[in-house]
Design an enzyme around this catalytic site. Structure first.
Site, PDB file in Angstrom:
ATOM      1  N   CYS A   1       0.739  -1.080  -0.054  1.00  0.00           N
ATOM      2  CA  CYS A   1      -0.175  -0.173   0.159  1.00  0.00           C
ATOM      3  C   CYS A   1       0.788   1.424  -0.152  1.00  0.00           C
ATOM      4  O   CYS A   1       0.914   2.185  -0.712  1.00  0.00           O
ATOM      5  CB  CYS A   1      -0.548  -0.158   1.214  1.00  0.00           C
ATOM      6  SG  CYS A   1      -0.224  -0.376   2.716  1.00  0.00           S
TER       7      CYS A   1
ATOM      8  N   ASP B   1      -8.699   5.246  -2.264  1.00  0.00           N
ATOM      9  CA  ASP B   1      -7.828   4.458  -1.757  1.00  0.00           C
ATOM     10  C   ASP B   1      -7.351   3.670  -3.733  1.00  0.00           C
ATOM     11  O   ASP B   1      -8.585   2.621  -4.257  1.00  0.00           O
ATOM     12  CB  ASP B   1      -8.040   3.881  -0.771  1.00  0.00           C
ATOM     13  CG  ASP B   1      -7.395   2.264  -0.610  1.00  0.00           C
ATOM     14  OD1 ASP B   1      -6.685   1.800  -1.224  1.00  0.00           O
ATOM     15  OD2 ASP B   1      -7.417   1.838   0.958  1.00  0.00           O
TER      16      ASP B   1
ATOM     17  N   HIS C   1      -1.795   2.105   7.340  1.00  0.00           N
ATOM     18  CA  HIS C   1      -2.582   1.327   5.814  1.00  0.00           C
ATOM     19  C   HIS C   1      -2.102   3.560   5.734  1.00  0.00           C
ATOM     20  O   HIS C   1      -1.291   4.427   6.696  1.00  0.00           O
ATOM     21  CB  HIS C   1      -3.482   1.653   5.971  1.00  0.00           C
ATOM     22  CG  HIS C   1      -3.998   1.721   4.672  1.00  0.00           C
ATOM     23  ND1 HIS C   1      -3.362   0.266   3.544  1.00  0.00           N
ATOM     24  CD2 HIS C   1      -5.197   1.719   4.020  1.00  0.00           C
ATOM     25  CE1 HIS C   1      -4.045   0.152   2.759  1.00  0.00           C
ATOM     26  NE2 HIS C   1      -5.186   1.117   2.882  1.00  0.00           N
TER      27      HIS C   1
END
Ligand SMILES: [Zn+2]
Length: 445
Positions: free
Chosen positions: A239, A283, A266
């Site tokens: 990520c 995202d 995250h």
């Protein structure tokens, strides 16, 4: 089944007392919600007028009321009024970390490299898709009657198209890199020192993997590149790499962009929608657009801090991502809340130090509007909790029975089938993320 008998009994008991309770509930709701709203409104009025600091240093805040219902909102609600500089070593460390994180969006501000970056993007395809989608949204709005605004503007649709392309055809998720000799899966064996060329391209950390096939046994290096422009070539990562590279591309196509750091490991993106006049959650790993409840109601994760950094500001945006604090909020104990306010002020001031008065003023107005937006989420969450209290519960003095939250459903929308596998593959399934991670590395992976 015993369980269903019990449920039946409970249901019929509830029906018996229904009429009697209904009136009480209504009255109770009104009292409670008025009280809460008043409390919140007075706090927000105080805090809006709190710079410069009000002269109430000596008056400690009253302790939060300890009624059983609804649950207390601890740190998210009791926002202190006066920012305080960090004093203890722990707070100073947190401050230094946030300052260092806040540099990420600055590294994208290179017009030459941004232009260069656009050469890997199929711009024509993206602009065509955006044009088409924004026309459809416009037509939809018009069909609903005059005065209706399209859900998203053209530039929003550009980012949406970019997001689809990025996730579906450009970037790859890599946990363990496959063996480059025999393409077999590999097993993590620790960290390696970066080679000079890896370091030159911005990898401070290199993970080492060994081929799972014994006869092969080749080692595979996985340099964790931190440079968005290098990532345009490597096109892979977890990520951290996804959010870094995608956010940079949002910048390249001309959007204002934020990089959002979350304390539970995250990172993601926010882009500013000029059309909606607010920041929108994006995202890239999830191809998620404007689904801020994804992490909590969607994945069942608990969060403590979500901090957004941009080239011209910084904002604690946790309240956008935790709409149900009693359920999804982790304790915020990295630093006192007053100190966090100070750190945010400090980063904002630094980012804006060379700006004109007008620009500063405009951004401050934006900050205030966003604070109002974020406060609104807390208020509606409290209102929702209050409305969940049933008559039965009040009569029996029980805590609230949970009913399905219609908004929680929204968080789950847009998750394609197979996305559970995706989440599992990434090790992002709720709590207990099991990414290899060096304890010294504060940066998300
Ligand atoms: Zn191999």
């Amino acid at each position: 089944m015993e369980h269903s008998h019990a449920a039946q009994r409970e249901a019929s008991a509830a029906m018996d007392t229904d009429k009697l309770a209904q009136e009480m509930t209504e009255r109770f709701r009104q009292v409670l919600s008025t009280k809460r709203m008043n409390e919140l409104t007075s706090r927000s009025v105080q805090s809006r007028s709190s710079s410069p600091a009000p002269r109430d240093f000596g008056t400690p805040q009253p302790p939060p009321a300890h009624n059983a219902l609804p649950p207390s909102y601890s740190s998210l609600r009791n926002i202190p009024l006066v920012p305080q500089p960090p004093q203890d070593a722990r707070s100073v460390r947190f401050k230094n970390m946030l300052h260092s994180l806040s540099n990420m969006p600055i590294r994208w501000e290179n017009p030459g490299l941004l232009d260069e970056a656009l050469r890997v993007v199929p711009l024509e395809q993206i602009y065509n898709e955006a044009e088409e989608e924004s026309q459809i949204l416009q037509a939809e709005a018009e069909s609903l009657g005059t005065g209706k605004k399209a859900a998203w503007g053209y530039q929003d649709c550009v980012i949406r198209a970019l997001l689809r392309w990025f996730k579906r055809s450009f970037f790859t998720w890599v946990n363990n890199p496959p063996c480059s000799r025999c393409y077999s899966p590999t097993i993590g064996v620790g960290m390696a020192a970066p080679l000079p060329d890896e370091q030159a391209r911005g990898a401070n950390q290199v993970e080492l993997y060994k081929c799972s096939v014994e006869q092969c046994g080749a080692y595979e290096r996985y340099p964790r590149y931190n440079d968005a422009f290098v990532l345009l070539q490597t096109r892979r990562g977890r990520c951290g790499e996804w959010a870094n590279c995608f956010s940079m591309l949002c910048r390249a196509v001309g959007s204002r962009v934020r990089w959002v750091w979350n304390s539970e490991d995250h990172v993601w993106t926010e882009v500013y929608s000029v059309h909606r006049k607010r920041w929108v959650h994006v995202d890239a790993c999830e191809e998620a657009w404007d689904k801020p409840r994804l992490y909590t109601e969607g994945w069942g994760k608990k969060l403590a801090y979500c901090i957004a950094f941009s080239v011209d500001g910084a904002m604690d945006v946790t309240r956008r991502y935790i709409r149900n604090p009693s359920k999804y909020s982790l304790e915020r104990n990295r630093v006192p809340e007053a100190v966090l306010l100070h750190i945010m002020d400090e980063i904002r001031a630094m980012r804006r130090s060379n700006m004109s008065k007008q620009d500063k003023f405009r951004l401050e107005g934006e900050d205030m509007r966003e604070n109002r937006e974020l406060r609104g989420y807390v208020i509606s969450s409290i209102a929702h909790d209050v409305s969940k209290i049933s008559a039965d519960d009040i009569l029996n003095g029980r805590s609230s029975r949970s009913r399905p939250d219609p908004d929680a459903q929204k968080a789950l929308e847009g998750r394609t089938s197979g996305s559970n596998e995706w989440i599992r593959a990434r090790g992002e399934g709720g709590r207990g993320t099991s990414n290899q991670r060096s304890p010294h590395d504060q940066h998300p992976r």
